[in-house]
Write a protein that holds these residues in place. Sequence first.
Motif, PDB file in Angstrom:
ATOM      1  N   ALA A 198       0.900  -0.923  -0.017  1.00 21.37           N
ATOM      2  CA  ALA A 198      -0.114  -0.031  -0.221  1.00 21.37           C
ATOM      3  C   ALA A 198       0.917   1.238  -0.013  1.00 21.37           C
ATOM      4  O   ALA A 198       1.726   1.428   0.865  1.00 21.37           O
ATOM      5  CB  ALA A 198      -0.989   0.138   1.311  1.00 21.37           C
ATOM      6  N   SER A 200       1.594   5.013   0.857  1.00 20.33           N
ATOM      7  CA  SER A 200       1.017   5.850   1.684  1.00 20.33           C
ATOM      8  C   SER A 200       2.224   7.025   2.081  1.00 20.33           C
ATOM      9  O   SER A 200       3.340   6.320   2.139  1.00 20.33           O
ATOM     10  CB  SER A 200       0.304   5.401   2.539  1.00 20.33           C
ATOM     11  N   ARG A 202       2.468   7.877   4.841  1.00 22.72           N
ATOM     12  CA  ARG A 202       2.745   7.416   6.239  1.00 22.72           C
ATOM     13  C   ARG A 202       3.019   5.832   6.134  1.00 22.72           C
ATOM     14  O   ARG A 202       3.367   5.229   7.155  1.00 22.72           O
ATOM     15  CB  ARG A 202       1.318   7.492   7.033  1.00 22.72           C
ATOM     16  N   GLY A 203       3.741   5.355   5.067  1.00 26.00           N
ATOM     17  CA  GLY A 203       4.068   3.970   4.832  1.00 26.00           C
ATOM     18  C   GLY A 203       5.224   3.922   5.887  1.00 26.00           C
ATOM     19  O   GLY A 203       6.048   4.891   6.063  1.00 26.00           O
ATOM     20  N   ARG A 204       5.339   2.733   6.196  1.00 25.49           N
ATOM     21  CA  ARG A 204       6.523   2.251   7.308  1.00 25.49           C
ATOM     22  C   ARG A 204       7.767   2.012   6.682  1.00 25.49           C
ATOM     23  O   ARG A 204       8.906   2.620   7.253  1.00 25.49           O
ATOM     24  CB  ARG A 204       6.132   0.870   8.075  1.00 25.49           C
ATOM     25  N   ASP A 229      -7.700   3.009   6.337  1.00 27.97           N
ATOM     26  CA  ASP A 229      -7.090   2.431   7.241  1.00 27.97           C
ATOM     27  C   ASP A 229      -7.096   0.837   7.225  1.00 27.97           C
ATOM     28  O   ASP A 229      -6.053   0.187   7.866  1.00 27.97           O
ATOM     29  CB  ASP A 229      -7.569   3.017   8.828  1.00 27.97           C
ATOM     30  N   LEU A 232      -4.767  -0.261   4.991  1.00 28.17           N
ATOM     31  CA  LEU A 232      -3.362  -0.230   5.607  1.00 28.17           C
ATOM     32  C   LEU A 232      -2.950  -1.024   6.420  1.00 28.17           C
ATOM     33  O   LEU A 232      -1.514  -1.510   6.745  1.00 28.17           O
ATOM     34  CB  LEU A 232      -3.168   1.301   5.874  1.00 28.17           C
ATOM     35  N   GLN A 236       1.759  -4.634   3.704  1.00 28.40           N
ATOM     36  CA  GLN A 236       2.975  -3.775   3.910  1.00 28.40           C
ATOM     37  C   GLN A 236       2.749  -2.427   3.544  1.00 28.40           C
ATOM     38  O   GLN A 236       2.167  -2.148   2.289  1.00 28.40           O
ATOM     39  CB  GLN A 236       3.996  -4.446   2.995  1.00 28.40           C
ATOM     40  N   THR A 237       3.022  -1.465   3.995  1.00 24.40           N
ATOM     41  CA  THR A 237       2.823  -0.045   3.672  1.00 24.40           C
ATOM     42  C   THR A 237       4.340   0.532   3.345  1.00 24.40           C
ATOM     43  O   THR A 237       5.364   0.363   4.184  1.00 24.40           O
ATOM     44  CB  THR A 237       2.172   0.751   4.911  1.00 24.40           C
ATOM     45  N   ARG A 239       6.510   3.896   1.351  1.00 25.95           N
ATOM     46  CA  ARG A 239       6.341   5.608   1.372  1.00 25.95           C
ATOM     47  C   ARG A 239       7.235   5.857   0.204  1.00 25.95           C
ATOM     48  O   ARG A 239       8.471   5.095   0.136  1.00 25.95           O
ATOM     49  CB  ARG A 239       6.710   6.373   2.675  1.00 25.95           C
TER      50      ARG A 239
END
Length: 282
Positions: A198, A200, A202-204, A229, A232, A236-237, A239
């Motif tokens: 995903a 984003s 805010r991705g990890r 949400d 997410l 897996q997020t 960025r």
Amino acid sequence: MEIIRIDDPADSRVTPFLSIRERDIVGRQGRFIAEGKVVLNVLLNSSRFRAESILVLENRLAGLSEIVENAPVKPPVYVASREVMDRIAGFPIHRGVLAIGEKGPALDAADIFDGLADQALIVVAVGIANHDNLGAIFRNAAAFGADAVLIDPTCCDPLYRKAIRVSVGAALKVPFATVPNPTSLAADLMARGFDTFALSPRGRTDIRHIKTSGRVALYLGTEGEGLPDALLARMQTVRINMAKNFDSLNVAAASAIALHHFASTESEPQHWPEYMDRTLAS
């Protein structure tokens, strides 16, 4: 090719081209408008869609002769003056090339999955309601060899005239299907061996640190709200790192960067029909 002169905007043979903008809004009962020479070329060589008829400005006819003559099926070509064509369309058509396409049977996710190779790349678009953004996502998907685009019901129609035009015909080239529930789809994708990501702000994980091979599904969300949400939380997020104090990229630009990272462009997509081996005209 069959060339027919149109001097009367009320001629019944060009009824499907009347008042393009208004009819784009209410739909065309299984038809769509393709605009411009490049898009027309893709449509004429499509195995999924068929050109029903073409309407062109008289001064554009010579430049279209070759692509129409080389098409597997040659639809009738209506030719009009600038004044007549503008009255038919309801506004000035600067490119001077229009075609009516037939949508044909819609694909579903099962059609997309059937025949995918062990290495595959698909895009899942959620809530992309802007035609420019969706068209650009399709263009990027074609450029980086994605096998398909899946869209949720809140996305706009990829066969809307502006979306096709912005995609430079890629919306007619890359297989796509509508999926009713992108969250349920994520579970199905994982069961089919896809690594799901995903995108984003805010991705990890910085996308540059993701290494994967095999089957990949890239989720893209609408600008502003982004992906839900619930999505997410279950995948897996990732960025795209940017300069400090800057929030995010346009989703179309972000999709290009992400697809470039995940793409394997050394070979053609596995799921595209045979006609898709033909490159888009420049």
